[in-house]
Write an enzyme that holds these catalytic residues in place. Structure first.
Site, PDB file in Angstrom:
ATOM      1  N   ASN A  12       0.874  -1.175   0.000  1.00 57.16           N
ATOM      2  CA  ASN A  12       0.000   0.000   0.000  1.00 57.16           C
ATOM      3  C   ASN A  12       0.910   1.223   0.000  1.00 57.16           C
ATOM      4  O   ASN A  12       1.560   1.518   0.998  1.00 57.16           O
ATOM      5  CB  ASN A  12      -0.882  -0.039   1.267  1.00 57.16           C
ATOM      6  CG  ASN A  12      -1.680   1.233   1.464  1.00 57.16           C
ATOM      7  OD1 ASN A  12      -1.754   2.080   0.571  1.00 57.16           O
ATOM      8  ND2 ASN A  12      -2.278   1.378   2.637  1.00 57.16           N
ATOM      9  N   TRP A  13       0.946   1.892  -1.142  1.00 59.61           N
ATOM     10  CA  TRP A  13       1.860   3.035  -1.268  1.00 59.61           C
ATOM     11  C   TRP A  13       1.348   4.293  -0.568  1.00 59.61           C
ATOM     12  O   TRP A  13       2.060   5.294  -0.475  1.00 59.61           O
ATOM     13  CB  TRP A  13       2.136   3.315  -2.750  1.00 59.61           C
ATOM     14  CG  TRP A  13       3.234   2.451  -3.313  1.00 59.61           C
ATOM     15  CD1 TRP A  13       3.716   1.288  -2.761  1.00 59.61           C
ATOM     16  CD2 TRP A  13       3.995   2.665  -4.513  1.00 59.61           C
ATOM     17  NE1 TRP A  13       4.726   0.767  -3.535  1.00 59.61           N
ATOM     18  CE2 TRP A  13       4.921   1.599  -4.624  1.00 59.61           C
ATOM     19  CE3 TRP A  13       3.981   3.644  -5.500  1.00 59.61           C
ATOM     20  CZ2 TRP A  13       5.825   1.494  -5.679  1.00 59.61           C
ATOM     21  CZ3 TRP A  13       4.886   3.543  -6.562  1.00 59.61           C
ATOM     22  CH2 TRP A  13       5.796   2.479  -6.642  1.00 59.61           C
ATOM     23  N   LYS A  14       0.072   4.269  -0.137  1.00 57.29           N
ATOM     24  CA  LYS A  14      -0.518   5.427   0.555  1.00 57.29           C
ATOM     25  C   LYS A  14      -0.360   6.686  -0.314  1.00 57.29           C
ATOM     26  O   LYS A  14      -0.465   6.597  -1.524  1.00 57.29           O
ATOM     27  CB  LYS A  14       0.097   5.572   1.950  1.00 57.29           C
ATOM     28  CG  LYS A  14       0.003   4.252   2.738  1.00 57.29           C
ATOM     29  CD  LYS A  14       0.320   4.383   4.190  1.00 57.29           C
ATOM     30  CE  LYS A  14       0.128   3.023   4.870  1.00 57.29           C
ATOM     31  NZ  LYS A  14       0.301   3.057   6.307  1.00 57.29           N
ATOM     32  N   HIS A  99      -9.227   1.319   5.233  1.00 58.24           N
ATOM     33  CA  HIS A  99      -7.934   1.460   5.902  1.00 58.24           C
ATOM     34  C   HIS A  99      -8.103   2.390   7.107  1.00 58.24           C
ATOM     35  O   HIS A  99      -8.879   3.354   7.044  1.00 58.24           O
ATOM     36  CB  HIS A  99      -6.892   2.025   4.926  1.00 58.24           C
ATOM     37  CG  HIS A  99      -5.494   1.915   5.473  1.00 58.24           C
ATOM     38  ND1 HIS A  99      -5.007   2.805   6.401  1.00 58.24           N
ATOM     39  CD2 HIS A  99      -4.526   1.006   5.253  1.00 58.24           C
ATOM     40  CE1 HIS A  99      -3.768   2.436   6.725  1.00 58.24           C
ATOM     41  NE2 HIS A  99      -3.453   1.355   6.043  1.00 58.24           N
ATOM     42  N   GLU A 101      -6.384   4.712   8.125  1.00 61.17           N
ATOM     43  CA  GLU A 101      -6.118   6.128   7.816  1.00 61.17           C
ATOM     44  C   GLU A 101      -7.348   6.784   7.175  1.00 61.17           C
ATOM     45  O   GLU A 101      -7.600   7.969   7.384  1.00 61.17           O
ATOM     46  CB  GLU A 101      -4.874   6.228   6.926  1.00 61.17           C
ATOM     47  CG  GLU A 101      -3.615   5.959   7.743  1.00 61.17           C
ATOM     48  CD  GLU A 101      -2.467   5.318   6.985  1.00 61.17           C
ATOM     49  OE1 GLU A 101      -2.448   5.369   5.750  1.00 61.17           O
ATOM     50  OE2 GLU A 101      -1.581   4.733   7.666  1.00 61.17           O
ATOM     51  N   GLU A 169      -4.893  -4.922  10.604  1.00 58.05           N
ATOM     52  CA  GLU A 169      -3.822  -3.950  10.819  1.00 58.05           C
ATOM     53  C   GLU A 169      -4.043  -3.241  12.150  1.00 58.05           C
ATOM     54  O   GLU A 169      -4.863  -2.299  12.223  1.00 58.05           O
ATOM     55  CB  GLU A 169      -3.822  -2.909   9.690  1.00 58.05           C
ATOM     56  CG  GLU A 169      -3.588  -3.516   8.322  1.00 58.05           C
ATOM     57  CD  GLU A 169      -3.019  -2.486   7.343  1.00 58.05           C
ATOM     58  OE1 GLU A 169      -1.952  -2.780   6.789  1.00 58.05           O
ATOM     59  OE2 GLU A 169      -3.601  -1.414   7.153  1.00 58.05           O
ATOM     60  N   GLY A 175       3.278   1.975  10.744  1.00 57.49           N
ATOM     61  CA  GLY A 175       4.284   3.018  10.607  1.00 57.49           C
ATOM     62  C   GLY A 175       5.069   3.314  11.873  1.00 57.49           C
ATOM     63  O   GLY A 175       5.780   4.320  11.943  1.00 57.49           O
ATOM     64  N   SER A 214       3.939  -2.469  10.118  1.00 57.81           N
ATOM     65  CA  SER A 214       5.390  -2.577  10.317  1.00 57.81           C
ATOM     66  C   SER A 214       5.985  -3.914   9.874  1.00 57.81           C
ATOM     67  O   SER A 214       6.956  -4.391  10.463  1.00 57.81           O
ATOM     68  CB  SER A 214       5.758  -2.278  11.769  1.00 57.81           C
ATOM     69  OG  SER A 214       5.441  -0.931  12.094  1.00 57.81           O
ATOM     70  N   GLY A 235       3.072  -1.250   4.140  1.00 53.30           N
ATOM     71  CA  GLY A 235       3.125   0.172   3.835  1.00 53.30           C
ATOM     72  C   GLY A 235       4.535   0.585   3.448  1.00 53.30           C
ATOM     73  O   GLY A 235       4.984   0.388   2.313  1.00 53.30           O
ATOM     74  N   GLY A 236       5.258   1.147   4.393  1.00 55.49           N
ATOM     75  CA  GLY A 236       6.590   1.706   4.141  1.00 55.49           C
ATOM     76  C   GLY A 236       7.523   0.781   3.374  1.00 55.49           C
ATOM     77  O   GLY A 236       8.207   1.208   2.434  1.00 55.49           O
TER      78      GLY A 236
HETATM   79  P1  13P Z   1       3.485   0.132   7.519  1.00 57.85           P
HETATM   80  O1  13P Z   1       3.921  -1.164   6.877  1.00 57.85           O
HETATM   81  O2  13P Z   1       4.216   1.317   7.031  1.00 57.85           O
HETATM   82  O3  13P Z   1       3.439   0.000   9.015  1.00 57.85           O
HETATM   83  O4  13P Z   1       1.961   0.377   7.040  1.00 57.85           O
HETATM   84  C1  13P Z   1       1.050  -0.654   7.136  1.00 57.85           C
HETATM   85  C2  13P Z   1      -0.180  -0.249   6.425  1.00 57.85           C
HETATM   86  O5  13P Z   1      -0.901   0.641   6.860  1.00 57.85           O
HETATM   87  C3  13P Z   1      -0.494  -0.936   5.163  1.00 57.85           C
HETATM   88  O6  13P Z   1      -1.803  -0.672   4.751  1.00 57.85           O
END
Ligand code: 13P
Length: 253
Positions: A12-14, A99, A101, A169, A175, A214, A235-236
């Site tokens: 997920n590149w956000k 998500h 967020e 999640e 993150g 993470s 994510g990251g």
């Molecule tokens: P991180 O892997 O950066 O913790 O993010 C997880 C995430 O929100 C994937 O949707």
């Protein structure tokens, strides 16, 4: 049960990614089959602005492309929103909905998330439905109740392994570099599996349940080996080919 479910390694590149990042995506696409040993499906969900170019960049490889959110309606007066049909039209195969967020930044409720999941199906795509407890909820020992409520509210009745993926999640793990212990992940995923079976019958047995929060190459082996963990939502670590492929390697066997 888990052994028969083909895992999904999803990124997920956000709100990250420009044309200049397509080279990184191409590297992921070129290396995914080898990294995973062909034992997992691969997906990168990009911002809407990149989907079409991302689809072209991964053409002919094992990597699929998804969106990160969609509106519940197909068309209409919703300035700035995109529909599942528009995402499908760009060549994507999946859309993330709910998500944390989005739930936080845009006050999305379980009901809205369920409507979005149905919109994703209407567009012919697979919904990745996200659930997870906050730090306060975990501290108050409410994790399992919160997950049950979110499944009841966000996962529509006709979800199955072909049209849906559930992503667990924990909000506090996103993150932050923090992750639950393998035992905690096992407990949460077993609970999610039970609730899905209660809700969906036999269909609940084969819906993939991803862990997200993470995930990185150094912890992927441990987290992905947990019972009822059928892949990762990353994510990251999905922004760099070396990290994403490093996680995929956990499935090479
Ligand atoms: P991180 O892997 O950066 O913790 O993010 C997880 C995430 O929100 C994937 O949707």
């Amino acid at each position: 049960m888990t052994a028969s479910i083909r895992p999904l390694v999803a990124g997920n590149w956000k709100m990250n990614g420009l044309s200049s990042d397509l080279a990184e995506l191409k590297e992921m696409a070129a290396g995914f089959e080898d990294a995973s040993g062909g034992a997992a499906d691969g997906l990168i969900c990009t911002p809407a602005t990149l989907i079409e170019r991302a689809v072209r960049a991964v053409d002919g490889t094992a990597l699929a492309i998804g969106g990160e959110d969609c509106h519940a309606n197909e068309t209409g007066a919703h300035t700035g929103d995109v529909s599942a049909e528009m995402i499908a039209d760009c060549g994507a195969s999946h859309v993330i909905v709910g998500h944390s967020e989005r739930r936080t930044d845009h006050a999305e409720t379980d009901e809205m998330v369920a409507e979005k999941a149905k919109a994703v199906w209407r567009g012919g795509l697979v919904a990745i439905i996200c659930i997870g407890e906050t730090e306060a909820q975990r501290k108050a020992n409410e994790t399992l109740d919160v997950l049950a409520q979110q499944i009841a509210g966000s996962v529509p009745d006709s979800a199955n392994a072909e049209n849906s993926v559930v992503a667990y999640e924990p909000v506090w793990a996103i993150g932050t570099g923090l992750t639950p212990t393998a035992n905690d992940v096992a407990e949460a995923h077993a609970h999610i599996r039970e609730r899905l079976i209660e809700r969906l019958g036999d269909n609940g047995k084969t819906v993939r349940i991803l862990y997200g929060g993470s995930v990185k190459p150094s912890n992927a082996d441990e987290l992905m080996a947990v019972e009822n963990v059928n892949g990762a939502l990353i994510g990251g670590a999905s922004l760099k080919a070396a990290d994403f492929l490093g996680i995929a390697k956990t499935y090479r066997g």
